[in-house]
Design a protein around this motif. Structure first.
Motif, PDB file in Angstrom:
ATOM      1  N   TYR A 129      -5.551   8.980  -0.052  1.00 37.81           N
ATOM      2  CA  TYR A 129      -5.689   8.067   1.079  1.00 37.81           C
ATOM      3  C   TYR A 129      -4.316   7.814   1.678  1.00 37.81           C
ATOM      4  O   TYR A 129      -3.317   7.778   0.983  1.00 37.81           O
ATOM      5  CB  TYR A 129      -6.263   6.721   0.644  1.00 37.81           C
ATOM      6  N   ASP A 130      -4.324   7.599   2.966  1.00 34.66           N
ATOM      7  CA  ASP A 130      -3.077   7.314   3.650  1.00 34.66           C
ATOM      8  C   ASP A 130      -2.977   5.807   3.864  1.00 34.66           C
ATOM      9  O   ASP A 130      -3.822   5.210   4.511  1.00 34.66           O
ATOM     10  CB  ASP A 130      -3.059   8.048   4.994  1.00 34.66           C
ATOM     11  N   GLU A 133      -3.265   4.517   7.322  1.00 33.41           N
ATOM     12  CA  GLU A 133      -4.568   4.540   7.989  1.00 33.41           C
ATOM     13  C   GLU A 133      -5.495   3.444   7.496  1.00 33.41           C
ATOM     14  O   GLU A 133      -6.478   3.129   8.147  1.00 33.41           O
ATOM     15  CB  GLU A 133      -5.234   5.890   7.727  1.00 33.41           C
ATOM     16  N   LEU A 134      -5.175   2.918   6.338  1.00 30.58           N
ATOM     17  CA  LEU A 134      -6.088   1.978   5.696  1.00 30.58           C
ATOM     18  C   LEU A 134      -5.834   0.565   6.210  1.00 30.58           C
ATOM     19  O   LEU A 134      -4.710   0.090   6.165  1.00 30.58           O
ATOM     20  CB  LEU A 134      -5.844   2.046   4.188  1.00 30.58           C
TER      21      LEU A 134
END
Lengths: 374, 164
Positions: A129-130, A133-134
């Motif tokens: 996961y980035d 972006e979260l």
């Protein structure tokens, strides 16, 4: 990722409270559970140790009811804060849509906060996961205590990305709902912008989106990259399906013209958006040619695969029918008959078998041996 | 990069439900649930009224996730089937495709063998149905509007009015 169920018209988001041990993650949940109207909240489930420390996770479903025709649900999770429980902590992060980092404001806990933040980044990276972006919010908890760090200092150390933050006193409920509202807003915004056209044709839009991510927040982004079909503006999901179907399943026969137009428009948009100078025309054209060839190859391959799949399906269907007619299952079921007297499953095969006297003899011998009695 | 949103359409649910009913009838189970690996309930069939399925789904997903981690530690790629035995009721959990878990709750009217047999068959069917997500077109579905988040926030404000 956000789960959207069109059959039940339901949207479900997973929000995780992260942070060091004893920073008040579970307290946040307990307060929400206490104050939420009964019809909106589910049961608070806590997988905790005997000493009330979270072992795996706490879970609170929150159903906020209909929003624009969709039942919107949040699933709030907390992680175990202790360093020791990293294995389970990581598991809770799977499929997270929004994060709330609950930091302990006490000066003595600063170190732990930093460590937890590092651990979060590490765990997210492992899932691929980035963090950028979260959707994420920081909550500085325990503001009522003495010996706490100043907000400026905490911001400087824990929040260099300048994420939205809230001051809170979780057990009194101060800041708890503000944090929740803020994260829900961010998560739903993200879910919506993700289902907008920008994700549809990834190959073409990757660069544009990447550039946008650096400068523009999510809500502004989605509007800019709206794709118009030949018929005018089309709903998001249709577009998704159309393009994806063509790319993945090779049914390009239907309306190739429409597709090229769409992708051309995307390219135009991309050009408009891109800040850097556009590459020379020749290179672009070459790239397009190559891209088309690849696509055709891929389509043929997929078409073949699809035919094979169809054949396999046919075979499976006939096999299923045969199986139903030839009753191998039924025979199996008759064999295992239910005997009401014994209240256990007894297969006829077992019934026929006689008990071997040798075994009893063996048991008796063994009994004699260990007890020393005859 | 995060995985894409999980989107389930009505026809899919119909097909899934049919498969689940077939499973329940065939294996004489009490109920069957299809749960996303992240703990979202996709659909359920059978006697589920007395169950808190939301919590059940979250816990089952958690349990499955931890089992998977255990598998990794002992060098297995994945334990694809999990079975909990109780006094009356038992639970059979199996992996369906990449992203979902099929949960069957049954009692002593049937046997674990039957449940396994039908769960396997049902699982194969579900993999195909779920694989169709991207293939099937959906024309008239209402999508999430741009002001969805704002509406949701309003709703939250209503709910927690007196609190904040």
């Amino acid at each position: 990722m956000v789960s959207i169920n069109y059959a039940f018209r339901e949207i479900c988001c997973k929000i995780v409270y992260y942070g060091p041990g004893l920073s008040g993650k579970t307290t946040n949940l307990i307060y929400i559970h206490k104050k939420a109207p009964p019809q909106t909240r589910g049961e608070l489930i806590s997988l905790a140790t005997d000493a009330d420390r979270t072992l795996y996770f706490d879970f609170l479903p929150l159903d906020i009811g209909q929003v624009q025709g969709f039942t919107t649900k949040f699933q709030l999770y907390t992680v175990p804060g202790q360093i020791y429980y990293n294995a389970t902590r990581k598991l809770v992060l799977r499929g997270v849509d929004g994060l709330i980092f609950v930091a302990d404001s006490q000066e003595a806990k600063l170190e732990e906060n930093i460590e937890s933040m590092h651990n979060l980044v590490e765990n997210l990276n492992e899932y691929g996961y980035d963090l950028k972006e979260l959707p994420m919010i920081v909550q500085y908890n325990k503001r009522d205590l003495e010996g706490i760090s100043s907000i400026e200092e905490l911001e400087r150390i824990l929040n260099p990305r300048k994420l939205p933050y809230f001051e809170a006193v979780a057990f009194k409920g101060i800041g708890v709902f503000d944090t929740l509202k803020s994260i829900s807003n961010k998560v739903l915004d993200k879910a919506r912008s993700k289902s907008e056209p920008e994700k549809k044709d990834k190959k073409e839009l990757v660069s544009a989106v990447a550039q946008q991510h650096i400068t523009t927040p999510a809500f502004a982004r989605a509007e800019e990259i709206e794709i118009k079909s030949p018929q005018g503006s089309i709903p998001v999901m249709d577009n998704d399906k159309d393009v994806e179907e063509k790319v993945h399943y090779g049914s390009g026969l239907k309306d190739d013209a429409g597709k090229t137009q769409v992708s051309n428009e995307i390219r135009e948009k991309e050009k408009e958006i891109s800040v850097e100078p556009v590459k020379p025309k020749e290179i672009l054209e070459k790239k397009e040619e190559l891209g088309d060839q690849e696509k055709i190859k891929g389509q043929n391959l997929i078409r073949n695969q699809e035919e094979i799949l169809k054949d396999m399906l046919k075979i499976k269907k006939t096999m299923d029918e045969m199986a139903l007619n030839q009753l191998p299952v039924k025979i199996h079921r008759e064999k295992i008959a239910f005997s009401p007297e014994e209240k256990v499953m007894v297969s006829p095969m077992l019934k026929q078998k006689k008990t071997k006297p040798v075994r009893i003899g063996f048991l008796r011998k063994w009994f004699e041996k260990i007890t020393g009695r005859r | 990069m995060q995985e894409e949103n999980l989107i389930i359409y009505e026809e899919q649910i119909e097909k899934i439900d049919r498969a689940l009913i077939k499973l329940i009838k065939g294996a004489e189970a009490k109920c069957a649930l299809l749960v996303d690996k992240d703990g979202h309930l996709i659909t359920r069939q059978g006697f589920t009224h007395s169950l808190d399925t939301t919590a059940l789904a979250a816990l089952l997903a958690g349990s499955f996730a931890s089992t998977r981690e255990i598998a990794r530690l002992v060098g297995e790629p994945e334990f694809s089937v999990l079975f909990h035995q109780g006094k009356r009721d038992h639970i059979h959990i199996s992996l369906v495709g990449e992203r979902s878990i099929l949960v069957v709750i049954f009692d002593d009217r049937t046997t674990i063998g039957m449940v396994r047999l039908y769960a396997k068959e049902c699982g194969d069917e579900l993999v195909m149905v779920l694989g169709q997500t991207t293939r099937e077109k959906k024309k008239e579905e209402k999508t999430i509007d741009s002001d969805f988040a704002a509406s949701a926030e309003e709703r939250l404000n209503d709910i927690f009015k007196e609190e904040s």
